[in-house]
Design a protein around this motif. Structure first.
Motif, PDB file in Angstrom:
ATOM      1  N   GLY B 259       0.912  -1.041  -0.224  1.00  0.00           N
ATOM      2  CA  GLY B 259       0.102  -0.059  -0.082  1.00  0.00           C
ATOM      3  C   GLY B 259       0.868   1.338  -0.041  1.00  0.00           C
ATOM      4  N   THR B 260       1.968   1.241   0.502  1.00  0.00           N
ATOM      5  CA  THR B 260       2.839   2.394   0.561  1.00  0.00           C
ATOM      6  C   THR B 260       3.576   2.861  -0.736  1.00  0.00           C
ATOM      7  OG1 THR B 260       4.766   1.096   1.317  1.00  0.00           O
ATOM      8  CG2 THR B 260       3.428   2.020   3.174  1.00  0.00           C
ATOM      9  N   GLY B 261       3.251   1.710  -1.694  1.00  0.00           N
ATOM     10  CA  GLY B 261       4.097   1.869  -2.878  1.00  0.00           C
ATOM     11  C   GLY B 261       5.432   1.332  -3.121  1.00  0.00           C
ATOM     12  N   ASP B 262       5.759   0.935  -1.835  1.00  0.00           N
ATOM     13  CA  ASP B 262       7.042   0.063  -1.809  1.00  0.00           C
ATOM     14  C   ASP B 262       6.928  -1.173  -2.280  1.00  0.00           C
ATOM     15  OD1 ASP B 262       8.985   1.910  -0.174  1.00  0.00           O
ATOM     16  OD2 ASP B 262       7.095   1.840   0.923  1.00  0.00           O
ATOM     17  N   ALA B 263       8.199  -1.677  -2.953  1.00  0.00           N
ATOM     18  CA  ALA B 263       8.014  -3.121  -3.644  1.00  0.00           C
ATOM     19  C   ALA B 263       9.028  -3.999  -2.632  1.00  0.00           C
ATOM     20  CB  ALA B 263       8.456  -3.090  -5.066  1.00  0.00           C
ATOM     21  N   LEU B 264       8.325  -5.058  -2.240  1.00  0.00           N
ATOM     22  CA  LEU B 264       9.170  -5.845  -1.253  1.00  0.00           C
ATOM     23  C   LEU B 264       9.804  -7.282  -2.000  1.00  0.00           C
ATOM     24  CD1 LEU B 264       7.672  -4.244   1.022  1.00  0.00           C
ATOM     25  CD2 LEU B 264       7.852  -6.330   2.250  1.00  0.00           C
TER      26      LEU B 264
END
Ligand SMILES: Nc1ncnc2c1ncn2[C@@H]1O[C@H](COP(=O)(O)OP(=O)(O)O)[C@@H](O)[C@H]1O
Ligand SMILES: [Mg+2]
Lengths: 300, 351
Positions: B259-264
């Protein structure tokens, strides 16, 4: 602290408040018994009552009889057999009420809590009616022209009525019926406290149904069995109305025999001696019974 | 898969009562418990653990399916003919029998000679360290001691399988810890198959060889404590076993965008589309700003050896980090930090 002390001194003399009740209890409970015990060692009056002369005749006549003509002494078999019959019938009554009372009590105790009160109520209904009336009702059922025999004859099972009335069987039926609630109630109280999970534990540990009954259920509800047996046995031993109505004149129990001495027999000292003896028999058998049955199971 | 099977439950279903009162306690449960194993059934209250155990013990007959013990079909064999014993939650000790008589009850019912019973009782009482209490009545013992008697009583007949239904739940914490290692020791020493029921995940993790996680009458996952903890099959298991952070995201190539836009970075196993990421708090490491997911410390809780950080992410969602207190202590509420999560520590669950 001060208030506490005041309270304690009040408590110490508190029993005085119950003194009237105590006095009444002592006189009401032991007074009549004392009179009976005293009468048993007095001389027989001419027609009834007693003469205030010390005599062992009352007690003597419990066991022996003296021929009216030649004064020879012989054993009073008749008295003994009445005593023995009473004990036998009372034990049989206790066993019968236990055999019927255990499943009944078990049934009630395993009902949902809501309906238990109803079943207990049914059990206590007979107490509302006079004993004599209930006994006559039994008579109506078992007499030759009664409900039972009529039904059996109509069903073609028998051709002649079965003679039940005026036999020991009739007395047993009557006493078992009358005293059944006295067995059921203490059994119910014991089973109600019983932890039914112990039955599963028993099965889990390889016990059969019979072994669970004998090794787990009966020992744990034993206090109820003891209480019920005492409550049934004692009044059975002194029963008067039931053997009189259902047993007829011949099948006497001690109660009837004692009554006879105070009535037709006109031998008050003998009646008093028999009463005292009955009291002693009950006390001793109570003591022995509770001793033996509370000699507990651990270490067989 | 050469280990012999002790209990083999096949498609067990159990419906209590009928009509509109019917309760489905077990849906369709299949389970194979190996000989000599410490197997734990874990699940929240009411999920059917006791029912399954009672089916194995023989107190309940399954509505469908069958139960096999060492290859023999025992579905309709009564409990007193099954070489299975139970340690009841309430102990269910016989109040009128001494400790020794309680322990010897099973052997006596099996018709063993008195001498053999006495020997076995002495041996088992020594095993649970109650030699000095043989002649006491159960009510003269403490809760912990009664627990041991219940254990000794069930062990004495040397059953093939010992069933334990939340046996430690009535004990206080310290005693419970003691009994946990005691049970483990007894299981190793006797080699008897233990089927242990609990709703306490910590208890299950520390004691078991394998755990079966149950929910609403179904068996969700069976595996070693490590398997279950590290690789829960679904959100329920992950949530029930230990504390877990859940992050919603979408698969994008070899990564999952949250949701934060970060890719894990994650290890994918063919999943596509919307997924839930399960991350254990101790797998979340914190560094002072920099690369990774930015977060703000919302709350800190000092727990002795560990410190809990409640972190607020950019999209307003929260994540918990559990950090060893020694290495931490540098962050305060309001600090901005950077979160790093090892790809292998992220469980990708279907949403
Ligand atoms: N004898 C019974 N009659 C009706 N429903 C029952 C009975 N025993 C258990 N249940 C129901 O079955 C479900 C599973 O119960 P149980 O096996 O005791 O769960 P657990 O041991 O996991 O707490 C629950 O919903 C419970 O209410
Ligand atoms: Mg349960």
């Amino acid at each position: 602290m001060k208030g506490n002390g005041a309270q304690r001194s009040k408590g110490a003399n508190g029993w005085l408040l119950s003194a009237p009740a105590l006095v009444l209890l002592v006189f009401a409970a032991s007074g009549p018994l004392l009179i009976v015990a005293v009468y048993s060692v007095l001389e027989k009056g001419d027609y009834s009552g007693v003469r205030w002369i010390l005599s062992g005749d009352g007690w003597f006549r419990v066991l022996f009889e003296r021929d009216i003509f030649d004064q020879t002494v012989s054993f009073a078999d008749a008295n003994l057999s009445i005593f023995w019959r009473s004990v036998k019938l009372s034990i049989a009554t206790t066993l019968i009420t236990f055999a019927f009372g255990l499943p009944t009590a078990w049934f009630i105790a395993t009902r949902p809590a809501k309906s238990r009160a109803f079943w207990l109520f049914l059990i206590t209904i007979p107490f509302w009616t006079n004993l004599l009336i209930r006994t006559f009702a039994i008579m109506e059922v078992i007499r030759n022209e009664g409900i039972l025999n009529t039904a059996l004859i109509n069903a073609g099972l028998i051709s002649e009525p079965i003679q039940i009335l005026y036999t020991d069987t009739a007395v047993l039926i009557g006493m078992a019926y009358v005293y059944l609630p006295l067995m059921v109630l203490p059994l119910y109280a014991a089973i109600d406290r019983f932890d039914f999970r112990l039955i599963e534990a028993g099965y889990d540990l390889y016990a059969s149904r019979l072994q669970v009954l004998r090794g787990v259920i009966l020992p744990i509800i034993k206090p109820g069995i003891i209480a019920g047996s005492i409550l049934v046995f004692i009044p059975s031993l002194g029963a008067y109305v039931t053997p009189r109505v259902l047993g007829g004149g011949k099948n006497m129990m001690i109660g009837n025999f004692i009554e006879l001495q105070f009535g037709q027999g006109q031998n008050w000292p003998l009646g008093a001696a028999l009463s005292t003896l009955l009291l002693l028999v009950v006390l001793v058998s109570l003591l022995v019974y509770t001793r033996v049955s509370s000699r507990d199971t651990p270490h067989e | 898969m050469n280990t012999p099977i002790a209990v083999d439950a096949r498609n067990i279903g159990k419906i209590y009562a009928t009509g509109k009162d019917a309760v489905t306690a077990l849906g369709d449960v299949s389970i194979s418990i190996e000989k000599g194993e410490f197997f734990t059934l874990l699940g929240p209250s009411g999920c059917g653990k006791t029912t399954l155990l009672r089916c194995i013990a023989g107190f309940e007959t399954p509505t469908s399916g069958s139960i096999h013990l060492s290859g023999r079909d025992i579905t309709y064999i009564p409990p007193n003919q099954r070489p299975v014993n139970t340690v009841f939650q309430s102990y269910a000790l016989f109040p009128h029998l001494s400790v020794a008589q309680n322990v010897g009850f099973g052997l006596k019912m099996l018709g063993k000679p008195a001498g053999d019973v006495a020997k076995a009782v002495a041996r088992v009482l020594a095993l649970v360290k109650l030699e000095d209490f043989a002649d006491r009545l159960p009510q003269q013992l403490s809760g912990g001691q009664q627990q041991r008697v219940a254990l000794a009583r069930a062990l004495a007949p040397e059953p093939e399988v010992l069933l334990l239904d939340e046996p430690l739940s009535a004990l206080d914490l310290k005693l419970r810890k003691e009994m946990q290692s005691e049970l483990k020791r007894l299981q190793t020493e006797t080699g008897i198959t233990f089927v242990f029921v609990t709703h306490d995940q910590e208890e299950a993790l520390t004691m078991s060889n394998r755990i079966g996680v149950m929910s609403q009458g179904e068996l969700l996952q069976v595996g070693t404590p490590h398997d279950i903890y590290e690789h829960p099959v679904n959100r329920f298991v992950a949530d029930f076993i230990g504390e877990t952070n859940f992050l919603e995201g979408v698969v994008e190539g070899h990564q999952v965008r949250i949701g934060t836009g970060d890719a894990l970075d994650v290890v994918l196993d063919g999943q596509v589309g919307a997924v839930t990421l399960a991350i254990r708090p101790e797998q979340v490491s914190l560094t002072t700003a920099g690369a990774g997911i930015a977060a703000q410390i919302a709350e800190t809780t000092y727990l002795g050896t560990d410190t809990h950080y409640d972190l607020k992410l950019g999209d307003g969602s929260h994540i918990i980090a559990r950090v060893q207190s020694k290495s931490a202590g540098t962050f305060n509420v309001g600090d901005t930090v950077s979160i790093a999560i090892d790809a292998k520590a992220v469980q990708v669950l279907k949403s």
